[in-house]
Scaffold this motif. Structure first.
Motif, PDB file in Angstrom:
ATOM      1  N   GLU A  71       0.831  -1.202   0.000  1.00  0.00           N
ATOM      2  CA  GLU A  71       0.000   0.000   0.000  1.00  0.00           C
ATOM      3  C   GLU A  71       0.868   1.256   0.000  1.00  0.00           C
ATOM      4  O   GLU A  71       0.613   2.207  -0.745  1.00  0.00           O
ATOM      5  N   ARG A  72       1.927   1.237   0.808  1.00  0.00           N
ATOM      6  CA  ARG A  72       2.815   2.394   0.880  1.00  0.00           C
ATOM      7  C   ARG A  72       3.529   2.619  -0.454  1.00  0.00           C
ATOM      8  O   ARG A  72       3.684   3.754  -0.909  1.00  0.00           O
ATOM      9  N   ALA A  73       3.964   1.540  -1.097  1.00  0.00           N
ATOM     10  CA  ALA A  73       4.671   1.662  -2.371  1.00  0.00           C
ATOM     11  C   ALA A  73       3.778   2.285  -3.438  1.00  0.00           C
ATOM     12  O   ALA A  73       4.203   3.172  -4.187  1.00  0.00           O
ATOM     13  N   ILE A  74       2.532   1.832  -3.515  1.00  0.00           N
ATOM     14  CA  ILE A  74       1.621   2.354  -4.542  1.00  0.00           C
ATOM     15  C   ILE A  74       1.222   3.785  -4.227  1.00  0.00           C
ATOM     16  O   ILE A  74       1.166   4.642  -5.118  1.00  0.00           O
ATOM     17  N   GLU A  75       0.956   4.072  -2.958  1.00  0.00           N
ATOM     18  CA  GLU A  75       0.576   5.430  -2.567  1.00  0.00           C
ATOM     19  C   GLU A  75       1.731   6.412  -2.808  1.00  0.00           C
ATOM     20  O   GLU A  75       1.530   7.519  -3.302  1.00  0.00           O
ATOM     21  N   ASP A  76       2.942   6.016  -2.446  1.00  0.00           N
ATOM     22  CA  ASP A  76       4.086   6.927  -2.523  1.00  0.00           C
ATOM     23  C   ASP A  76       4.585   7.126  -3.949  1.00  0.00           C
ATOM     24  O   ASP A  76       4.998   8.231  -4.320  1.00  0.00           O
ATOM     25  N   HIS A  77       4.593   6.051  -4.743  1.00  0.00           N
ATOM     26  CA  HIS A  77       5.269   6.105  -6.037  1.00  0.00           C
ATOM     27  C   HIS A  77       4.338   5.972  -7.238  1.00  0.00           C
ATOM     28  O   HIS A  77       4.767   6.230  -8.363  1.00  0.00           O
ATOM     29  N   GLY A  78       3.107   5.555  -7.033  1.00  0.00           N
ATOM     30  CA  GLY A  78       2.220   5.301  -8.156  1.00  0.00           C
ATOM     31  C   GLY A  78       2.372   3.884  -8.670  1.00  0.00           C
ATOM     32  O   GLY A  78       3.340   3.184  -8.366  1.00  0.00           O
ATOM     33  N   CYS A  79       1.408   3.448  -9.468  1.00  0.00           N
ATOM     34  CA  CYS A  79       1.376   2.049  -9.907  1.00  0.00           C
ATOM     35  C   CYS A  79       2.573   1.656 -10.758  1.00  0.00           C
ATOM     36  O   CYS A  79       3.110   0.552 -10.605  1.00  0.00           O
ATOM     37  N   VAL A  80       3.012   2.544 -11.650  1.00  0.00           N
ATOM     38  CA  VAL A  80       4.077   2.164 -12.584  1.00  0.00           C
ATOM     39  C   VAL A  80       5.385   1.924 -11.845  1.00  0.00           C
ATOM     40  O   VAL A  80       6.017   0.868 -11.991  1.00  0.00           O
ATOM     41  N   VAL A  81       5.820   2.880 -11.035  1.00  0.00           N
ATOM     42  CA  VAL A  81       7.081   2.722 -10.307  1.00  0.00           C
ATOM     43  C   VAL A  81       6.969   1.580  -9.292  1.00  0.00           C
ATOM     44  O   VAL A  81       7.895   0.768  -9.145  1.00  0.00           O
TER      45      VAL A  81
END
Length: 327
Positions: free
Chosen positions: A141-151
């Motif tokens: 959740e943190r990865a998607i929230e912080d960086h967006g789906c692509v990154v």
């Protein structure tokens, strides 16, 4: 000393350390888990800034790494904490107070073969190996929230999934449960609504996403679906192993501008798939249209019909689809 003057700095005020959130990300452990360990097993940080804010020193982090390693092997948390305190204290004495554990290989023999990756990727891999579903969910959740789906997909999620696959293949399928848990939680995370997701744009025909007949690996396609939704682009996902006849019916009923078909392995009905998409007309009489077929995945590498229809990556594929949808 005047009342409006700041008090002298204490050792806890000047120490350089990591916050609980940063340590949780490094280890692949939920921050709530670290606080629970501190409260239950006295395995917290040595210092706090202002008496409240935790700051973890290298020896604190090494102690946590040892506890994570032991609990991943099935040692009860209370015993793991006791052993970690003893082990790290002994290493500190032997090294004259140098950073404990500096010569250890992170994660030990159970670690996933990641290579040079982002720190978030290593934390996610550690949590997955421990089968710590709560921590994996938090990190995703943190990865998607912080960086967006692509990154999040290209630099954190996909490298971890690939490493998990290599691990169980090279270990006699001993770690297949790690890949299964991680895949399930990634799929769940990609479908959640996030703050980054834009409201749906109006007046745009949708993109249809489906896996080739017999293809059960849908996660890369789910990442594309999530990335399209994040940009407010309409997409309909039909998931794994969609038969050719069903795909043709989808095209007829939905009338998509584009259809993306994913194949991990070589599709057995490549020519039929092309006809099922581009051979179907939709729309009102007198203004009939046809959909554009785009293909993705390594299964299409040896299919001559793929040609210019190929999408070669999430970022470039997403940009291409957005450009054509909005043109």
């Amino acid at each position: 000393m005047r009342l409006d003057e700041d008090p002298p700095s204490s050792p806890a005020d000047v120490v350089v350390g990591l916050s609980t959130g940063a340590v949780a990300q490094h280890l692949g452990v939920a921050a709530t888990t670290l606080r629970s360990w501190e409260r239950r097993y006295a395995i917290g940080p040595a210092f706090r800034i202002g008496g409240k804010h935790r700051r973890w020193l290298p020896e604190d982090i090494t102690r946590l790494e040892e506890m994570c390693r032991l609990t991943a092997r099935g040692v009860p948390p209370s015993e793991a904490a006791r052993a970690a305190r003893i082990s790290v204290a002994g290493v500190s004495r032997d090294t004259g107070g140098a950073s404990a554990g500096s010569g250890r290989s992170p994660g030990g023999p159970s670690a996933l073969p990641l290579g040079a990756v982002r720190a978030e990727c290593r934390g996610l891999a550690r949590a997955a190996v421990r089968l710590d579903a709560e921590a994996v969910e938090v990190l995703l959740e943190r990865a998607i929230e912080d960086h967006g789906c692509v990154v999040a997909w290209e630099e954190i999620i996909a490298p971890t999934l690939h490493a998990a696959g290599r691990k169980w293949v090279s270990s006699g399928e001993r770690y297949i449960e790690v890949e299964h848990l991680l895949s399930w939680l990634v799929s769940s995370a990609l479908r959640r609504p996030y703050r980054r997701r834009q409201p749906p744009r109006e007046g745009i025909r949708p993109v249809v996403l489906a896996c080739a007949p017999g293809e059960l690996h849908s996660l890369p396609l789910e990442a594309l679906w999530a990335a399209l939704r994040e940009r407010g682009l309409p997409a309909k996902m039909f998931g794994p192993a969609l038969p050719v006849g069903a795909l043709s019916e989808v095209v007829r009923r939905v009338g998509p501008l584009m259809v993306v078909v994913w194949a991990q392995g070589r599709p057995s009905a490549a020519a039929e798939l092309v006809s099922a998409v581009e051979g179907v007309e939709w729309g009102v009489r007198g203004a009939r249209s046809r959909s554009m077929l785009l293909v993705a995945g390594p299964g299409w590498d040896s299919v001559p019909q793929a040609g210019s229809r190929r999408l070669t990556g999430l970022r470039s594929g997403l940009d291409l689809i957005e450009q054509r949808l909005l043109s």
